[in-house]
Design an enzyme around this catalytic site. Structure first.
Site, PDB file in Angstrom:
ATOM      1  CB  SER A  57      -9.754   0.649   5.795  1.00 26.26           C
ATOM      2  OG  SER A  57      -8.760   1.207   4.952  1.00 26.26           O
ATOM      3  CG  HIS A  58      -5.300   1.009   7.080  1.00 24.29           C
ATOM      4  ND1 HIS A  58      -6.107   0.702   6.007  1.00 24.29           N
ATOM      5  CD2 HIS A  58      -4.614  -0.119   7.370  1.00 24.29           C
ATOM      6  CE1 HIS A  58      -5.898  -0.547   5.646  1.00 24.29           C
ATOM      7  NE2 HIS A  58      -5.008  -1.080   6.452  1.00 24.29           N
ATOM      8  NE  ARG A 110      -6.807  -1.477  10.041  1.00 23.98           N
ATOM      9  CZ  ARG A 110      -6.537  -2.593   9.397  1.00 23.98           C
ATOM     10  NH1 ARG A 110      -5.701  -3.461   9.903  1.00 23.98           N
ATOM     11  NH2 ARG A 110      -7.119  -2.868   8.266  1.00 23.98           N
ATOM     12  CB  ALA A 114      -2.475   3.641   4.899  1.00 20.15           C
ATOM     13  CB  THR A 146      -4.399  -7.856   1.853  1.00 20.49           C
ATOM     14  OG1 THR A 146      -3.911  -7.304   3.084  1.00 20.49           O
ATOM     15  CG2 THR A 146      -5.644  -8.668   2.129  1.00 20.49           C
ATOM     16  N   GLY A 192      -9.242  -4.638   5.981  1.00 21.00           N
ATOM     17  CA  GLY A 192      -9.928  -3.623   6.788  1.00 21.00           C
ATOM     18  C   GLY A 192     -11.286  -3.271   6.205  1.00 21.00           C
ATOM     19  CG  ASP A 193     -11.970  -0.978   2.627  1.00 20.64           C
ATOM     20  OD1 ASP A 193     -12.340  -0.155   3.485  1.00 20.64           O
ATOM     21  OD2 ASP A 193     -11.246  -0.684   1.664  1.00 20.64           O
ATOM     22  CE  LYS A 218      -2.468  -9.645 -16.880  1.00 23.74           C
ATOM     23  NZ  LYS A 218      -2.936  -8.636 -17.826  1.00 23.74           N
ATOM     24  CG  LEU A 256      -3.929  11.762 -11.774  1.00 22.98           C
ATOM     25  CD1 LEU A 256      -2.742  12.665 -12.060  1.00 22.98           C
ATOM     26  CD2 LEU A 256      -3.767  10.438 -12.516  1.00 22.98           C
ATOM     27  CG  ASP A 316      -6.344  13.957  -7.684  1.00 19.82           C
ATOM     28  OD1 ASP A 316      -5.211  14.406  -7.401  1.00 19.82           O
ATOM     29  OD2 ASP A 316      -6.748  13.781  -8.851  1.00 19.82           O
ATOM     30  NE  ARG A 375      -3.601   9.542   0.337  1.00 19.09           N
ATOM     31  CZ  ARG A 375      -2.610  10.412   0.553  1.00 19.09           C
ATOM     32  NH1 ARG A 375      -2.635  11.212   1.604  1.00 19.09           N
ATOM     33  NH2 ARG A 375      -1.585  10.473  -0.270  1.00 19.09           N
TER      34      ARG A 375
HETATM   35  P1  NDP Z   1      -8.055   1.096  -2.707  1.00 13.84           P
HETATM   36  O1  NDP Z   1      -8.557   0.043  -3.623  1.00 13.84           O
HETATM   37  O2  NDP Z   1      -9.020   1.918  -1.970  1.00 13.84           O
HETATM   38  O3  NDP Z   1      -7.061   1.980  -3.568  1.00 13.84           O
HETATM   39  C1  NDP Z   1      -6.331   2.948  -2.972  1.00 13.84           C
HETATM   40  C2  NDP Z   1      -5.419   3.667  -3.937  1.00 13.84           C
HETATM   41  O4  NDP Z   1      -5.959   3.812  -5.255  1.00 13.84           O
HETATM   42  C3  NDP Z   1      -5.247   5.049  -3.394  1.00 13.84           C
HETATM   43  O5  NDP Z   1      -3.956   5.487  -3.723  1.00 13.84           O
HETATM   44  C4  NDP Z   1      -6.340   5.815  -4.127  1.00 13.84           C
HETATM   45  O6  NDP Z   1      -6.117   7.215  -4.178  1.00 13.84           O
HETATM   46  C5  NDP Z   1      -6.265   5.189  -5.496  1.00 13.84           C
HETATM   47  N1  NDP Z   1      -7.531   5.259  -6.219  1.00 13.84           N
HETATM   48  C6  NDP Z   1      -8.735   4.805  -5.787  1.00 13.84           C
HETATM   49  N2  NDP Z   1      -9.665   5.016  -6.737  1.00 13.84           N
HETATM   50  C7  NDP Z   1      -9.034   5.597  -7.774  1.00 13.84           C
HETATM   51  C8  NDP Z   1      -9.455   6.062  -9.064  1.00 13.84           C
HETATM   52  N3  NDP Z   1     -10.712   5.947  -9.464  1.00 13.84           N
HETATM   53  N4  NDP Z   1      -8.543   6.639  -9.863  1.00 13.84           N
HETATM   54  C9  NDP Z   1      -7.261   6.760  -9.471  1.00 13.84           C
HETATM   55  N5  NDP Z   1      -6.796   6.329  -8.281  1.00 13.84           N
HETATM   56  C10 NDP Z   1      -7.677   5.758  -7.445  1.00 13.84           C
HETATM   57  O7  NDP Z   1      -7.015   0.491  -1.646  1.00 13.84           O
HETATM   58  P2  NDP Z   1      -7.123  -0.822  -0.769  1.00 13.84           P
HETATM   59  O8  NDP Z   1      -8.496  -0.903  -0.216  1.00 13.84           O
HETATM   60  O9  NDP Z   1      -6.591  -1.952  -1.530  1.00 13.84           O
HETATM   61  O10 NDP Z   1      -6.089  -0.496   0.400  1.00 13.84           O
HETATM   62  C11 NDP Z   1      -6.431   0.463   1.352  1.00 13.84           C
HETATM   63  C12 NDP Z   1      -5.290   0.679   2.296  1.00 13.84           C
HETATM   64  O11 NDP Z   1      -5.031  -0.500   3.024  1.00 13.84           O
HETATM   65  C13 NDP Z   1      -3.946   1.062   1.676  1.00 13.84           C
HETATM   66  O12 NDP Z   1      -3.571   2.280   2.261  1.00 13.84           O
HETATM   67  C14 NDP Z   1      -2.984  -0.051   2.099  1.00 13.84           C
HETATM   68  O13 NDP Z   1      -1.664   0.370   2.415  1.00 13.84           O
HETATM   69  C15 NDP Z   1      -3.650  -0.550   3.339  1.00 13.84           C
HETATM   70  N6  NDP Z   1      -3.264  -1.918   3.689  1.00 13.84           N
HETATM   71  C16 NDP Z   1      -2.380  -2.117   4.728  1.00 13.84           C
HETATM   72  C17 NDP Z   1      -2.006  -3.386   5.107  1.00 13.84           C
HETATM   73  C18 NDP Z   1      -1.019  -3.585   6.203  1.00 13.84           C
HETATM   74  O14 NDP Z   1      -0.720  -4.721   6.538  1.00 13.84           O
HETATM   75  N7  NDP Z   1      -0.447  -2.579   6.799  1.00 13.84           N
HETATM   76  C19 NDP Z   1      -2.552  -4.568   4.432  1.00 13.84           C
HETATM   77  C20 NDP Z   1      -3.410  -4.242   3.328  1.00 13.84           C
HETATM   78  C21 NDP Z   1      -3.775  -2.965   2.996  1.00 13.84           C
HETATM   79  P3  NDP Z   1      -6.782   8.159  -3.016  1.00 13.84           P
HETATM   80  O15 NDP Z   1      -5.929   7.898  -1.824  1.00 13.84           O
HETATM   81  O16 NDP Z   1      -6.710   9.543  -3.533  1.00 13.84           O
HETATM   82  O17 NDP Z   1      -8.177   7.669  -2.850  1.00 13.84           O
END
Ligand code: NDP
Length: 345
Positions: A59-60, A64, A135, A173, A200-201, A244, A317, A320, A322
């Site tokens: 998504s990033h 982008r 991100a 967001t 993005g998603d 929250k 965690l 992992d 990535r």
């Molecule tokens: P997700 O809901 O995909 O969650 C991402 C985080 O949660 C990651 O650190 C991921 O680790 C972790 N994670 C996901 N599943 C699990 C699990 N089952 N157990 C433990 N940890 C888990 O993220 P979003 O879709 O909300 O956001 C995606 C990206 O969008 C982010 O990088 C954010 O910075 C970016 N963003 C940027 C914006 C901007 O303006 N620049 C605005 C909004 C979002 P892992 O990486 O290992 O999968």
């Protein structure tokens, strides 16, 4: 669905084609330079985009690039910005990004940040007049690999999030990220939007004609909908976790805009030209050096904590997925998606 969790599947070439990190970064860099970015800005942004793609934060990633190019070509973002770094107290660094991108502005303050950490163990880094469109984990992981604990937050741009009770979007967001080093292992880094799904998603799912779970967002009348298009066009995304998540967004706006001097999301949205993808925002980073803070045992204590979590069954965690994608990409290359193919062609 979690965007990052499912992201590897988006539009991956059926031919199983792969590309190396350096080749992908070079292709992005040359596009950015052609659109008006200075070589230094292009290098930082291209490396960031390619890293997101490599790690499966699609998504990033390359997705982008078109938004970066658009902002550069319109002159909405300054591709040759010269950030001004102002050390306002021994641990507080203010950066005015000259209407450029946030990552090069942060990189420009590397020496001042290191000095604040050496002097006080803490660096509060307030960026204003900068566009952040990626991100947060790339910068935070880098701090953690240097032994620092770091967190980051953004007043991220588009008014998109409708908390319970509001009749229109009032937050963006608002992503939040945290990273910690761990003795004998990779840093643990989490990085997510405080909305039920990132913008993005939703755009990626809209493009694929897919639906989202109820609770993700609402239409223009405030009614629940499964349709990404309805949410993005006149509706709104819900915060995660009800009130929250909404109050976390409140905190992020307060710090990333109020404290930094950058614009709140409602102000950003009002000034942005029609159809732009990047927004002139504020970002706040807080970086802590645990050792300088008098706790040499920190890294080992976190190791013990994580070992306990894994032993208790938390075998997934943040980071992992990535790191696994990164290891696979180092071995076999980065999967070529339709988006990458279009960029290369
Ligand atoms: P997700 O809901 O995909 O969650 C991402 C985080 O949660 C990651 O650190 C991921 O680790 C972790 N994670 C996901 N599943 C699990 C699990 N089952 N157990 C433990 N940890 C888990 O993220 P979003 O879709 O909300 O956001 C995606 C990206 O969008 C982010 O990088 C954010 O910075 C970016 N963003 C940027 C914006 C901007 O303006 N620049 C605005 C909004 C979002 P892992 O990486 O290992 O999968």
């Amino acid at each position: 669905m979690s965007g990052n969790g499912a992201a590897r599947g988006y539009g991956v070439s059926s031919a199983g084609e792969r590309i190396g990190f350096d080749e992908l970064a070079a292709a992005i860099e040359s596009k950015l330079i052609a659109a008006g970015a200075s070589p230094a800005t292009a290098r930082v942004l291209a490396s960031n985009c390619a890293a997101c793609e490599r790690d499966g934060t699609l998504s990033h990633g390359v997705f982008r690039v078109a938004g970066y190019l658009d902002s550069l070509e319109r002159g909405w973002a300054n591709g040759s910005a010269e950030a001004t770094v102002d050390v306002v107290s021994s641990s507080f660094v203010r950066i005015d990004g000259d209407n450029g991108f946030a990552q090069p502005a942060l990189a420009a303050a590397g020496a001042e940040i290191d000095q604040a950490l050496a002097d006080t163990g803490v660096a509060v880094i307030a960026l204003a007049n900068t566009h952040h469109f990626s991100a947060l984990w790339p910068e935070l992981e880098s701090f953690a690999r240097d032994g620092r604990v770091a967190m980051a937050m953004i007043a991220s741009g588009k008014l998109a999030v409708v908390p319970e009770g509001a009749t229109r979007p009032v937050f963006s967001t608002n992503p939040f990220a945290f990273a910690t080093p761990v003795a004998g292992g990779d840093p643990v880094v989490f990085d997510f939007s405080t909305s039920s799904m990132s913008h993005g998603d939703l755009q990626l799912l809209r493009a694929e004609g897919r639906e989202v779970p109820i609770g993700t967002g609402v239409d223009s009348t405030g009614a629940d909908t499964r349709d990404p298009e309805t949410i993005l066009d006149g509706g709104g995304i819900r915060p995660f976790g009800g009130h929250k998540g909404a109050m976390l967004s409140f905190m992020i706006e307060t710090l990333a805009a109020g404290l930094t001097g950058g614009a709140f999301t409602f102000e950003i949205d009002a000034e942005a030209p029609e159809g732009v993808h990047t927004f002139r925002t504020g970002q706040l980073y807080i970086v802590i050096d645990p050792e300088r803070g008098g706790n040499e045992a920190y890294l080992a204590r976190v190791r013990g904590f994580i070992d306990m979590l894994r032993d208790a069954g938390m075998d997934r965690l943040p980071g992992d997925r990535r790191y696994a994608n990164r290891a696979e990409a180092a071995e076999a290359g980065i999967p070529v998606t339709d988006t990458i193919r279009a960029l290369l062609d």
